[in-house]
Each structure stands twice: as structure tokens, then as C-alpha cells.
Scaffold this motif. Sequence first.
Motif, PDB file in Angstrom:
ATOM      1  N   THR A  41      32.736  11.254  69.481  1.00  0.00           N
ATOM      2  CA  THR A  41      31.594  11.873  68.812  1.00  0.00           C
ATOM      3  C   THR A  41      31.298  13.205  69.479  1.00  0.00           C
ATOM      4  N   MET A  42      31.486  14.304  68.749  1.00  0.00           N
ATOM      5  CA  MET A  42      31.343  15.640  69.328  1.00  0.00           C
ATOM      6  C   MET A  42      30.138  16.370  68.738  1.00  0.00           C
ATOM      7  N   MET A  43      29.314  16.938  69.624  1.00  0.00           N
ATOM      8  CA  MET A  43      28.202  17.787  69.214  1.00  0.00           C
ATOM      9  C   MET A  43      28.627  19.253  69.197  1.00  0.00           C
ATOM     10  N   ALA A  44      29.636  19.585  70.000  1.00  0.00           N
ATOM     11  CA  ALA A  44      30.166  20.953  70.050  1.00  0.00           C
ATOM     12  C   ALA A  44      31.575  20.892  70.610  1.00  0.00           C
ATOM     13  N   THR A  50      44.907  12.005  80.232  1.00  0.00           N
ATOM     14  CA  THR A  50      43.838  12.992  80.293  1.00  0.00           C
ATOM     15  C   THR A  50      42.942  12.937  79.059  1.00  0.00           C
ATOM     16  N   VAL A  51      41.687  13.274  79.296  1.00  0.00           N
ATOM     17  CA  VAL A  51      40.718  13.503  78.228  1.00  0.00           C
ATOM     18  C   VAL A  51      40.258  14.941  78.407  1.00  0.00           C
ATOM     19  N   ARG A  52      40.477  15.773  77.406  1.00  0.00           N
ATOM     20  CA  ARG A  52      40.174  17.204  77.526  1.00  0.00           C
ATOM     21  C   ARG A  52      39.084  17.602  76.529  1.00  0.00           C
ATOM     22  N   PHE A  53      37.939  17.992  77.078  1.00  0.00           N
ATOM     23  CA  PHE A  53      36.862  18.545  76.265  1.00  0.00           C
ATOM     24  C   PHE A  53      36.981  20.064  76.321  1.00  0.00           C
ATOM     25  N   SER A  54      36.892  20.736  75.191  1.00  0.00           N
ATOM     26  CA  SER A  54      37.015  22.198  75.190  1.00  0.00           C
ATOM     27  C   SER A  54      36.232  22.803  74.039  1.00  0.00           C
ATOM     28  N   SER A  55      35.877  24.085  74.220  1.00  0.00           N
ATOM     29  CA  SER A  55      35.193  24.805  73.146  1.00  0.00           C
ATOM     30  C   SER A  55      36.182  25.269  72.094  1.00  0.00           C
ATOM     31  N   ALA A  56      37.449  25.477  72.489  1.00  0.00           N
ATOM     32  CA  ALA A  56      38.473  25.906  71.550  1.00  0.00           C
ATOM     33  C   ALA A  56      38.675  24.837  70.476  1.00  0.00           C
ATOM     34  N   GLY A  57      38.702  25.252  69.247  1.00  0.00           N
ATOM     35  CA  GLY A  57      38.896  24.313  68.153  1.00  0.00           C
ATOM     36  C   GLY A  57      37.602  23.827  67.546  1.00  0.00           C
ATOM     37  N   GLY A  58      36.472  24.131  68.209  1.00  0.00           N
ATOM     38  CA  GLY A  58      35.191  23.773  67.635  1.00  0.00           C
ATOM     39  C   GLY A  58      34.753  24.800  66.598  1.00  0.00           C
ATOM     40  N   GLU A  59      33.613  24.579  66.001  1.00  0.00           N
ATOM     41  CA  GLU A  59      33.086  25.490  65.001  1.00  0.00           C
ATOM     42  C   GLU A  59      31.984  26.351  65.609  1.00  0.00           C
ATOM     43  N   ALA A 116      30.454  19.529  74.010  1.00  0.00           N
ATOM     44  CA  ALA A 116      29.590  18.394  74.328  1.00  0.00           C
ATOM     45  C   ALA A 116      29.972  17.231  73.436  1.00  0.00           C
ATOM     46  N   GLY A 117      29.988  16.027  74.012  1.00  0.00           N
ATOM     47  CA  GLY A 117      30.340  14.870  73.204  1.00  0.00           C
ATOM     48  C   GLY A 117      30.449  13.597  74.014  1.00  0.00           C
ATOM     49  N   VAL A 118      30.869  12.540  73.328  1.00  0.00           N
ATOM     50  CA  VAL A 118      30.999  11.214  73.936  1.00  0.00           C
ATOM     51  C   VAL A 118      32.319  10.601  73.505  1.00  0.00           C
ATOM     52  N   ALA A 119      33.047  10.053  74.471  1.00  0.00           N
ATOM     53  CA  ALA A 119      34.275   9.307  74.176  1.00  0.00           C
ATOM     54  C   ALA A 119      34.074   7.859  74.591  1.00  0.00           C
ATOM     55  N   PRO A 141      26.888  -2.381  78.739  1.00  0.00           N
ATOM     56  CA  PRO A 141      26.802  -3.802  78.370  1.00  0.00           C
ATOM     57  C   PRO A 141      25.960  -4.043  77.119  1.00  0.00           C
ATOM     58  N   GLY A 142      25.078  -3.088  76.779  1.00  0.00           N
ATOM     59  CA  GLY A 142      24.202  -3.256  75.629  1.00  0.00           C
ATOM     60  C   GLY A 142      24.825  -2.771  74.340  1.00  0.00           C
ATOM     61  N   LYS A 143      23.964  -2.454  73.400  1.00  0.00           N
ATOM     62  CA  LYS A 143      24.426  -2.038  72.065  1.00  0.00           C
ATOM     63  C   LYS A 143      24.045  -0.593  71.758  1.00  0.00           C
ATOM     64  N   ARG A 144      23.864   0.210  72.800  1.00  0.00           N
ATOM     65  CA  ARG A 144      23.538   1.614  72.543  1.00  0.00           C
ATOM     66  C   ARG A 144      24.668   2.297  71.790  1.00  0.00           C
ATOM     67  N   THR A 145      24.298   3.121  70.846  1.00  0.00           N
ATOM     68  CA  THR A 145      25.305   3.897  70.124  1.00  0.00           C
ATOM     69  C   THR A 145      25.763   5.048  71.006  1.00  0.00           C
ATOM     70  N   MET A 146      26.851   5.694  70.608  1.00  0.00           N
ATOM     71  CA  MET A 146      27.356   6.827  71.369  1.00  0.00           C
ATOM     72  C   MET A 146      26.340   7.963  71.378  1.00  0.00           C
ATOM     73  N   GLN A 147      25.643   8.159  70.260  1.00  0.00           N
ATOM     74  CA  GLN A 147      24.625   9.206  70.189  1.00  0.00           C
ATOM     75  C   GLN A 147      23.466   8.894  71.145  1.00  0.00           C
ATOM     76  N   GLU A 148      23.040   7.649  71.200  1.00  0.00           N
ATOM     77  CA  GLU A 148      21.961   7.257  72.105  1.00  0.00           C
ATOM     78  C   GLU A 148      22.378   7.426  73.558  1.00  0.00           C
ATOM     79  N   PHE A 149      23.624   7.071  73.857  1.00  0.00           N
ATOM     80  CA  PHE A 149      24.132   7.244  75.222  1.00  0.00           C
ATOM     81  C   PHE A 149      24.123   8.717  75.600  1.00  0.00           C
TER      82      PHE A 149
END
Length: 363
Positions: free
Chosen positions: A40-43, A60-69, A81-84, A117-125
Motif C-alpha cells: 500500500t503506497m501513499m507516495a 530486498t524491499v526498495r521504496f523509491s520516489s522514482a516511478g511514483g506520480e 511512503a507506504g506499507v508492505a 497480532p491484531g486486525k489493524r489494516t495496513m493504512q491504520e498501521f
Amino acid sequence: ANIARRSVRRITQETWEDRTLVVRISNGSTKTLEAAEPATMMAGRCVLSFSELAPGETGTVRFSSAGGEFFGNATSGCHHAGVAEFSIQGQRLLMAESCPFGHTTLKTHRFVVSFEPGKRTMQEFYNEMPAVFMGCRETQHSTHMQGLCVRVHAVATSSPAVADIVILQEELEQVEYELDSAQQLEFAEWCLSHPDFKDLLGSAMFLAESQAVANAMRHKKMSHNDKAFNLTLLIDAFVTSGLVKTSLEALGVNLSSYRSAREKCDQRSPANPQVKRHWDEASEVSSVDAEDAEVKAYIEESHMLLRTTAVRCMLMLSRAVAECKVHGQWPTQAGHQADPTLGYPERPRTPRPAVGGGRHSIA
């Protein structure tokens, strides 16, 4: 007009300059780490080098601004910015980060990894993510769940930011992270003095030496070519030489990727095409631009191979660690406590003597 152009250029750089966070994940558990797609990506965007990470592998997990809008980056106020989300042993493991525009105390790069352990969504996290970069001094360094430990070390927090993560059984985490280099050498001597574990001497020494090299890699003035040279020496001395008692086949994908990256760099020396072992001053590779993409790719693949090898070493040393602790001879039990800084403790600084030599000399 000049002021306007400079303002536009500054705003464009702040909102669209390529920024990255590379997270290297090593799976030292007995279970497979699975990635939940998509992130889930915010940017920006998030790219994973794996969908599944088998025991003993590094990805690897690579977060980058390249390729975003542009619009998404601008409205979120972040370069990326985001959540994996991942799962291992039936447990959810969430990773969230955000790299905001500007550089102020209220706008810092945030990075958090935690079992959920709970049921938080990725956005809530993401919304509840604290304003810290996990793995730095004065921050949390680990998260635990049902016998698993995820340890985080922040290598660099400014772009290109880098974080190392290792997933281990809780009883194994101390081999690499609780001991400093000197203590790891003490443990290596202990292995040598016990017939059942003397064959593991090379593996214990590798953990000490790889940590020392990692400390050197943090020097901001070290060029990419110098880093490549030192990583090559370490890999040749311990990994491909067989001093570390793990088969090359066990290093799998990471070894194949390393060899491919190294071959590309070796082929870049037409004046000396036989150079296959080290970068030195006689090699054309040392004279190329330090920002060269192939050298940087080689450095990254080298780190991945070293992380995979370290995980293999920790698994092999698990019985020796348990035996050493039973006899009360674990280095930290002797009263010499490692610095709480995760992975790479600070040591007293001593004046460095003036040492001559080439660009690759190490004082």
C-alpha cells in the motif's frame, strides 16, 4: 526571473528528486517468509526482489520516489511512503516507512517493522507509525513473536537510506548482534579450543570480520570503488575460498546474482581482461566514476551475499552458542558488555597514525 527559476528548481527537486530506502531482509528462521502483494503506497513505489524468501536467503524491499506520480507525491508530502506486508510462521509482519519533503526535526524519515497480532489494516498501521527510524540509537531494535526475533539495524537514514533486517529464532540472535567484533573473536577462540566445534572457527571469524568491514563501510568519504575492493577481499577470503563451512550451493540465488554483478565489473577492464579477483589501482575499474551503476550494483549484491552467509554461519553456530552459555563462557557473561547500539557498537577512538600507500591502504 532567476529567482523564480531557482524557486521552481528547488521545489521540483524537493518533490521529485529520486530518493530511496533499501531494506535487506535475511531469513534465518526455519520457515519461509512470504510477501503479500501489493504494498500500500501513499507516495512513490515499492519493489520487492522476492515473493517468497526461503530459509537462509536474503532479499530486498526498495521504496523509491522514482516511478511514483507527481500528484501523489505532492499531496502526500513525501518522496516515498507506504506499507508492505509479509507473513511467516502464520504471523503478520508489517513494514511501514515515510520519507517527507524537507529536513526538519518535525519531518524525519520514519521506518518501523513490527509483528501485528491484531486486525489493524495496513493504512491504520501507517497512520499510527511513530516518528522514529527503527534500528537507530535510542530506538527499538527488535520485535518478537512466538519464538521469532526480527532485528533491525539502520545503516543509513538519509537517501540512499539502508536498513538491514534479520529474522532469527530468539536463541540465535546474540551470535551476531549482542557481541562486538572483539567478543566474537573470543567466541571463535572458544570454538577452536573445543574439538566438537573447532571446524566452525572460520564461521565465527567471518562474523567478526564482516562486522569490522561493515563498520568501515559507514565512512562517508569512502568511495564506491574502495567499498567494492574491501567487499571483494572479504568474500574471496571467507566465502568463495571455503573457509566458511557452508557449501556454495547453499548460497543459491544470492551467489548467482553476485557472480553476475562481478562479471560485469570485471569485463569493464579492457586493458586487463584477466582481472578476476580484486579492484586495484592498475585496474580500469578503479578509475571509473564512483557513481557508476554497475559498481553500485556489485556493492549491493556483495552485501546481499554477505548477509546470506552470515545467516548460514549463525545457524551452524547455534549448538556452539548454547554449549558456550551452558559453561558460562559466553563473552558477555564474563562481564564485558557490548555497546547497546545494534549490530555495530562504538569503540574508543584512538589517533590514527600516518600510513602511506595506495588508495586502498587501510590505516
